[in-house]
Write an enzyme that holds these catalytic residues in place. Structure first.
Site, mmCIF file in Angstrom:
data_model
loop_
_atom_site.group_PDB
_atom_site.id
_atom_site.type_symbol
_atom_site.label_atom_id
_atom_site.label_comp_id
_atom_site.label_asym_id
_atom_site.label_seq_id
_atom_site.Cartn_x
_atom_site.Cartn_y
_atom_site.Cartn_z
ATOM 1 N N HIS A 324 0.808 -1.214 0.000
ATOM 2 C CA HIS A 324 0.000 0.000 0.000
ATOM 3 C C HIS A 324 0.846 1.271 0.000
ATOM 4 C CE1 HIS A 324 -3.399 -2.639 1.021
ATOM 5 N NE2 HIS A 324 -4.107 -1.706 0.466
ATOM 6 N N GLY A 325 2.080 1.181 0.391
ATOM 7 C CA GLY A 325 2.907 2.384 0.360
ATOM 8 C C GLY A 325 4.230 2.183 1.063
#
Lengths: 460, 338
Positions: A324-325
């Site tokens: 996700h990041g």
């Protein structure tokens, strides 16, 4: 190009439908036209990255072709490593450098990189196909069909993550076959549902939550605003589920059924149930290409298999967070969910049966609280929100924030959007269809009223 | 999971066709009717559309209302700036200068926004009498880079009809359509035709005033100060195109004395450099002047003359009006009583 913006809704989509209508009678033109439309769609935001997309498709397709010819497994391994390396450079290089700098005690250079839209999604599409090709499950495909699998514009930027087996056979089929009218009605209903989720719920919540998180960056939240800040997981749901529903609707307009990605996750009665309802296509990917291989690998003796299973869960969820990041908050979010899944599995085996309401309360509370870590960007900001929970909400002060309570209520009570669409399209209804047309118009006016918000998952 | 989509259907395709037709028809009829209404009325009275010939707006937001006022042919002169120019009264300036002033201040806008309104005003007036620009701190910024959170409607003041049309499909535009129809029918009146609105209606005298507590002195001047003022360059390039007889009065608005930079400080030198840069614009133009009201005197020391550190009250505003009138008459030879 954003699905929730005029250029897409008023120019690209009508033009694409018209062009594809003209191409539909010519089977040999269908796939090529869709690929061209998808590249135009991708080029709108940042044209240079079309080259990256084209190169990525060409190299992976050539690797698949070479594997088909020489049957050397290392070709696939090399292609997967290359895909991960490209993703790593664009998405994780600065994160890795910053942490290396911390370890070495000296600053590291910061690369000025613009993250190509959808890179995580098209990288995972390549990997799914290549792994299955090596396993002997996937056949070789012509270049145009493979290019469309990777670049099909409804799912190019933020999913759903589609398996090659789910869509390859659908590409190139005529859209205007018997029953197309019903599919178009269902597609329009999905697009409308997605726009409502995104524009009214997701963006509406974002406008109220962004200032609260900006305050949290400065210090602990006051006046009980933290109680509203914890609804951010619901905002992410509406943002992403809205995107996916629009993608599903668009897919139907071009003759392709994409898989559903959400199934009313806030009605889950356990965290295991939650992960079978939230971003389902990513979880299927992680299950099949990370979790199962880790389980099936003979790493520990047989009697330690449960331990290996829990470790596999933790690793899978940690990678889910990192996907996700590039931030430790995402990793922590993934680890916390990994722990929750582990505890849930142990409880199911050894603990007493929990009433559904208790299970639901625990699950929703956990998802909402960890959602703060997901959104905050730093542990300090998340801590400021959690500190703010010590103060009860001031209803007088926060009256304008009451809409923040309505959206979670809808998430808790309403069925999944596909069930709502199924209900309203179970039989043709001319009046309902006219209402849908008027609702589209109303949403266009709503779009004109507000600034266009990017979809949250574009960053991933 | 997607079974309901691929399920066989017991209804004839023609029924679904009728649904598609009904949906598309409702949408297109709605688009046609609303577009016709919007373009016939021109919600912001920008002069681009508006077949019905309704004049003026009943709009309380200066950002959007100023478009209508800026193209109003009854005015040949205008006041531009932030809320610190809001109490300058067109009704005082017009009779005393034999010009016709309109208030076009846009509170909270950046100089980019003020310049957009100025440009729009000039595009709609072949003859310009006088311009008053309130040069407060943002005009002295060393960067004119657009800000991400700038909410000013540049689309309304730009020269692209297409960009303007794109913003007409919104609820607020539709709301203004009905406001303007009501004006056309005589059921509503135009709001503040000359643009003047006093913030003292919200902050009446005595309701609030700044604290007299001294502020810590700023850092002393060491070295030089920045002399790059991109907004000055932009304003200068606009003014250069105007005939020299067009009066230009630049007003550095008064502030409460505690807000003034400490003499000899970096801030004081920076402000003086900024004033000097703007003085160049008015130099050599008759009927033009830069008036610096940012001084320490009995008026700026009295908290009753201010609502806060930068918003002065009516007594000071009338002094500012007098200075502008004198400057339009006598240029930089004007005697400024402050």
């Amino acid at each position: 190009m954003l699905f929730n913006d005029y250029p897409f809704l008023l120019v690209f989509l009508p033009a694409a439908l018209l062009i594809y209508r003209l191409a539909d009678p010519y089977p040999q033109a269908r796939i090529g036209v869709l690929v061209a439309l998808s590249f135009v769609f991708y080029a709108y935001g940042y044209p240079p990255y079309v080259l990256l997309l084209a190169l990525s498709i060409a190299i992976n397709w050539l690797a698949a072709l070479a594997f088909g010819h020489f049957k050397r497994r290392w070709i696939i391994t090399a292609a997967i490593v290359m895909n991960l390396a490209v993703l790593g450079v664009f998405k994780y290089a600065n994160f890795a450098a910053a942490n290396l700098g911390l370890l070495l005690g000296r600053p590291m250079p910061h690369l000025d990189i613009v993250l190509p839209l959808g890179i995580s999604f098209f990288t995972f599409h390549h990997i799914m196909y290549l792994v299955d090709l090596r396993r002997g499950k996937a056949p070789l495909y012509p270049a145009d069909r493979y290019a469309l699998y990777i670049s099909f514009f409804p799912q190019l930027l933020a999913g759903p993550l589609v398996r090659w087996s789910e869509v390859m056979a659908q590409f190139g089929q005529t859209v205007y076959s018997p029953g197309w009218q019903r599919r178009f009605c269902i597609g329009a209903a999905f697009i409308l549902a997605g726009l409502v989720e995104k524009i009214l719920f997701g963006d509406g919540m974002s406008r109220l939550l962004d200032p609260i998180y900006a305050q949290a960056a400065a210090g602990p939240l006051k006046d009980g605003d933290a109680w509203l800040a914890i609804s951010v997981a619901v905002q992410i749901l509406y943002d992403f589920a809205g995107y996916c529903d629009i993608a599903i609707g668009l897919g139907l307009l071009f003759g392709v059924q994409l898989p559903f990605n959400f199934n009313a996750p806030f009605r889950a009665a356990s965290i295991q149930d939650f992960w079978q309802r939230w971003h389902m296509t990513l979880m299927n990917f992680l299950r099949d290409y990370v979790y199962f291989p880790l389980i099936n690998a003979r790493i520990l003796p047989r009697r330690y298999l449960p331990l290996q299973s829990h470790a596999a869960t933790m690793i899978t969820m940690m990678l889910c967070g990192l996907w996700h990041g590039a931030s430790w908050t995402f990793v922590l979010w993934g680890v916390l969910h990994g722990f929750a899944l582990m505890i849930c599995a142990l409880w199911r085996r050894h603990g007493p049966r929990l009433p559904s309401l208790a299970g639901w309360s625990l699950t929703v509370s956990f998802v909402l609280l960890t959602g703060v870590i997901f959104r905050a960007g730093s542990l300090e900001v998340a801590w400021h929100v959690f500190q703010g929970l010590a103060v009860l909400p001031d209803l007088e002060h926060g009256r304008h924030l009451l809409p923040l309570l309505l959206a979670p209520l809808a998430a808790f009570l309403l069925p999944a959007s596909q069930d709502i669409v199924a209900f309203f399209t179970r039989r043709p209804n001319v009046y309902l269809a006219a209402l849908v047309g008027i609702a589209f118009l109303a949403l266009l006016f709503e779009l004109g009223e507000r600034d266009v918000h990017e979809f949250v998952y574009f960053k991933f | 999971m997607s079974s309901f989509i691929s399920n066989s259907d017991r209804y004839p395709a023609s029924d679904w066709s009728r649904c598609l037709t009904a949906g598309v028809r409702a949408f297109l009829i709605g688009v046609f009717l609303l577009s016709a209404l919007i373009f016939a009325v021109d919600p912001y009275d920008s002069g681009r559309f508006g077949l019905l010939g309704i004049t003026g707006v009943d709009d309380k937001l200066p950002y959007t209302a100023n478009a209508s006022r800026a193209r109003d042919g009854r005015f040949d002169s205008a006041i531009f700036g932030d809320s610190t120019g809001q109490l300058i009264r067109p009704a005082e300036l017009s009779p005393a200068t034999a010009k016709h002033f309109v208030q076009l201040v846009a509170p909270g806008a950046t100089p980019r926004g003020h310049l957009a309104i100025l440009d729009f005003f000039l595009r709609h007036h072949a003859h310009v009498g006088a311009l008053v620009v309130v040069i407060d701190d943002p005009w002295c910024a060393s960067s004119a880079a657009p800000s991400a959170d700038d909410r000013f409607p540049y689309w309304l003041y730009g020269d692209s009809t297409l960009t303007y049309a794109r913003h007409l499909f919104s609820w607020s535009a539709l709301d203004r359509v009905f406001q303007r129809i009501a004006i056309g029918l005589g059921q509503r009146k135009r709001f503040a035709e000359d643009g003047f609105w006093s913030y003292e209606e919200v902050w009446p005298p005595g309701s609030r005033q700044p604290s007299d507590a001294p502020r810590p002195p700023g850092p002393r001047l060491t070295g030089t100060v920045d002399t790059v003022f991109p907004y000055k360059d932009r304003l200068a390039s606009v003014i250069r195109r105007l005939p020299s007889e067009v009066a230009l009065v630049l007003v550095v608005p008064p502030v409460f004395h505690t807000f003034l930079p400490t003499p000899g400080s970096q801030d004081a030198a920076a402000r003086e450099a900024c004033n000097a840069a703007y003085r160049i614009i008015v130099a050599g133009r008759p009927h033009s002047n830069l008036i610096n009201y940012r001084i320490d005197n009995a008026l700026t020391r009295d908290p009753k003359n201010f609502a806060d550190l930068i918003h002065y009250r009516a007594d000071i505003a009338s002094k500012v009006d007098e200075g502008i009138i004198a400057s339009v008459r006598q240029g930089n030879a004007a005697k400024i009583d402050f």
